[in-house]
Design a protein around this motif. Structure first.
Motif, PDB file in Angstrom:
ATOM      1  N   LEU A 182      24.875  -9.436 -28.707  1.00  0.00           N
ATOM      2  CA  LEU A 182      25.465  -8.148 -28.357  1.00  0.00           C
ATOM      3  C   LEU A 182      24.454  -7.289 -27.602  1.00  0.00           C
ATOM      4  O   LEU A 182      23.264  -7.303 -27.918  1.00  0.00           O
ATOM      5  CB  LEU A 182      25.909  -7.403 -29.621  1.00  0.00           C
ATOM      6  CG  LEU A 182      27.066  -7.988 -30.419  1.00  0.00           C
ATOM      7  CD1 LEU A 182      27.261  -7.206 -31.718  1.00  0.00           C
ATOM      8  CD2 LEU A 182      28.354  -7.958 -29.599  1.00  0.00           C
ATOM      9  N   ASP A 190      23.385  -1.378 -27.218  1.00  0.00           N
ATOM     10  CA  ASP A 190      24.213  -0.192 -27.419  1.00  0.00           C
ATOM     11  C   ASP A 190      25.539  -0.505 -28.105  1.00  0.00           C
ATOM     12  O   ASP A 190      26.305   0.406 -28.415  1.00  0.00           O
ATOM     13  CB  ASP A 190      24.462   0.514 -26.090  1.00  0.00           C
ATOM     14  CG  ASP A 190      25.145  -0.390 -25.067  1.00  0.00           C
ATOM     15  OD1 ASP A 190      25.179  -1.623 -25.294  1.00  0.00           O
ATOM     16  OD2 ASP A 190      25.640   0.125 -24.050  1.00  0.00           O
ATOM     17  N   GLU A 191      25.840  -1.790 -28.339  1.00  0.00           N
ATOM     18  CA  GLU A 191      27.076  -2.160 -29.015  1.00  0.00           C
ATOM     19  C   GLU A 191      26.844  -2.689 -30.428  1.00  0.00           C
ATOM     20  O   GLU A 191      27.778  -3.111 -31.096  1.00  0.00           O
ATOM     21  CB  GLU A 191      27.816  -3.228 -28.191  1.00  0.00           C
ATOM     22  CG  GLU A 191      28.276  -2.740 -26.828  1.00  0.00           C
ATOM     23  CD  GLU A 191      29.025  -3.818 -26.057  1.00  0.00           C
ATOM     24  OE1 GLU A 191      29.354  -4.848 -26.679  1.00  0.00           O
ATOM     25  OE2 GLU A 191      29.283  -3.626 -24.851  1.00  0.00           O
ATOM     26  N   GLU A 195      25.798  -0.971 -33.042  1.00  0.00           N
ATOM     27  CA  GLU A 195      26.045   0.047 -34.068  1.00  0.00           C
ATOM     28  C   GLU A 195      24.923   0.020 -35.101  1.00  0.00           C
ATOM     29  O   GLU A 195      23.761   0.202 -34.772  1.00  0.00           O
ATOM     30  CB  GLU A 195      27.432  -0.155 -34.682  1.00  0.00           C
ATOM     31  CG  GLU A 195      28.565   0.000 -33.677  1.00  0.00           C
ATOM     32  CD  GLU A 195      29.928  -0.165 -34.291  1.00  0.00           C
ATOM     33  OE1 GLU A 195      30.026  -0.520 -35.486  1.00  0.00           O
ATOM     34  OE2 GLU A 195      30.915   0.055 -33.570  1.00  0.00           O
TER      35      GLU A 195
END
Length: 386
Positions: free
Chosen positions: A297, A300-301, A303
């Protein structure tokens, strides 16, 4: 005493290196050897986070309570374990032990036993309380708070099972982490003391439950399906876990450990291994899978997810099989009882190795551990560099 603290967001947490010490009763002496080997190879080694489960709670509490260097603290821990023998863990007097064993058998069969309190275990473990209080200098663990205040330690957790709810409770101390609440596990901030160590190490049925702040607790490994989770919750981005489980080859795994029908020792040994030893390997495997998914990922994705590197150090030899060499030196009455369970019939002694707090066996485990600690020095150096 529960201590409310602020709950920072995941992004506010300062991540660090966690040292996770799992259980295994007497086999936790192996961990001491590993730590001694690491201390010699890396004198400046320092863990920001400590988690202790079952007998591993003894080792984690000692390291967290010590204000010495890591190498010196492991030397003191080695001295503590060298002072352990069967008589310093539970009562081994002949008639008293036989009477207690008979009463436990009656209680399991009928639900009642004369002269036995409902909470009594198979052995009287009051000697262990006296031994630990003498080793720690009392009931409290003030060095933990000192190390937290000076920043030498960020957080520590000792894990136990709350019998009334069946929940795994992580007794924690520290500041910069979020408390967690899950259906079967949660954290409780508190001033850690010897009671929490004893609760985490209270082998079910064998040792009596331990009362902590009005609730009864037992061994922290009983329902802990994710032994690495407390370290993750406390903010670890790297975990050094010391297991007491030997990983056999495929050929060794297929080889029968005993002949004929199983006796109580073999059945209980398999149950204890499944409960206290196998889950760490499963959790480390799951963590590796999650890491591979997270790394795919974009940052920034992700979390609240983050890759967490984990190194597991485990025995290079089957330390359960080593127990056979030392079993004949057990106190006579206790040896008589364990042999009635069938401990002499197995090649590898999962049950006996857990309760074999015999001085010479303890020293042998520490020797094996120190060799393995030195052998893994490069892998630990890589973990530290990361």
């Amino acid at each position: 005493m529960r201590r409310p603290m602020p709950s920072p967001s995941q992004s506010e947490q300062d991540h660090g290196l966690a040292l996770t010490l799992f259980g295994g009763g007497a086999r936790a002496a192996y961990q001491v050897g590993v730590l001694r080997g690491l201390g010699r190879a890396h004198p400046d080694f320092s863990a920001d986070i400590l988690t202790g489960i079952s007998a591993g709670a003894i080792n984690a509490a000692h390291l967290g309570n010590s204000e010495a260097t890591f190498e010196e603290a492991t030397q003191h821990l080695e001295a503590l374990w060298r002072g352990i023998d069967v008589d310093s863990v539970f009562e081994t007097r002949g008639l008293a032990l036989l009477h207690r064993a008979a009463c436990i058998g009656m209680r399991l069969a009928t639900g009642w036993a004369p002269t036995l309190r409902p909470l009594d275990g198979m052995v009287d473990s009051s000697p262990l309380r006296r031994f630990l209080e003498a080793s720690f200098g009392g009931q409290g663990l003030p060095g933990i708070q000192t190390n937290l205040e000076t920043g030498r330690l960020k957080a520590i957790a000792l894990i136990a099972l709350r019998y009334s709810t069946g929940q795994t409770v992580s007794f924690t101390a520290g500041g910069e982490f979020r408390d967690w609440e899950r259906p079967l596990r949660h954290s409780v901030r508190t001033d850690l003391r010897v009671d929490h160590v004893l609760a985490s190490a209270a082998l079910p049925l064998f040792f009596a439950p331990v009362e902590v702040d009005g609730e009864w607790y037992g061994d922290g490994g009983v329902r802990l399906t994710a032994p690495l989770a407390p370290a993750v919750h406390l903010g670890a981005d790297r975990i050094l876990a010391v297991s007491t489980r030997f990983r056999p080859s495929e050929a060794e795994a297929r080889r029968p450990r005993f002949k004929g029908p199983p006796r109580a020792a073999q059945i209980l040994g398999n149950l204890m291994s499944a409960t206290f030893l196998d889950v760490l390997d499963q959790d480390a495997m799951h963590l590796g899978r999650i890491n591979r998914l997270v790394e795919r990922l974009p940052p920034d994705e992700r979390e609240h997810l983050r890759p967490i590197k984990c190194l597991v150090i485990r025995p290079s030899r089957d330390i359960a099989s080593l127990a056979n060499d030392f079993e004949p030196r057990l106190p006579g009455t206790f040896r008589f009882l364990t042999r009635r369970w069938g401990t002499r019939r197995a090649r590898s002694q999962e049950l006996l190795s857990t309760i074999l707090f015999q001085g010479d066996y303890i020293r042998r485990l520490m020797e094996v551990g120190e060799e393995d600690g030195a052998a893994n020095a490069d892998a630990v150096a890589e973990l530290l560099d990361d």
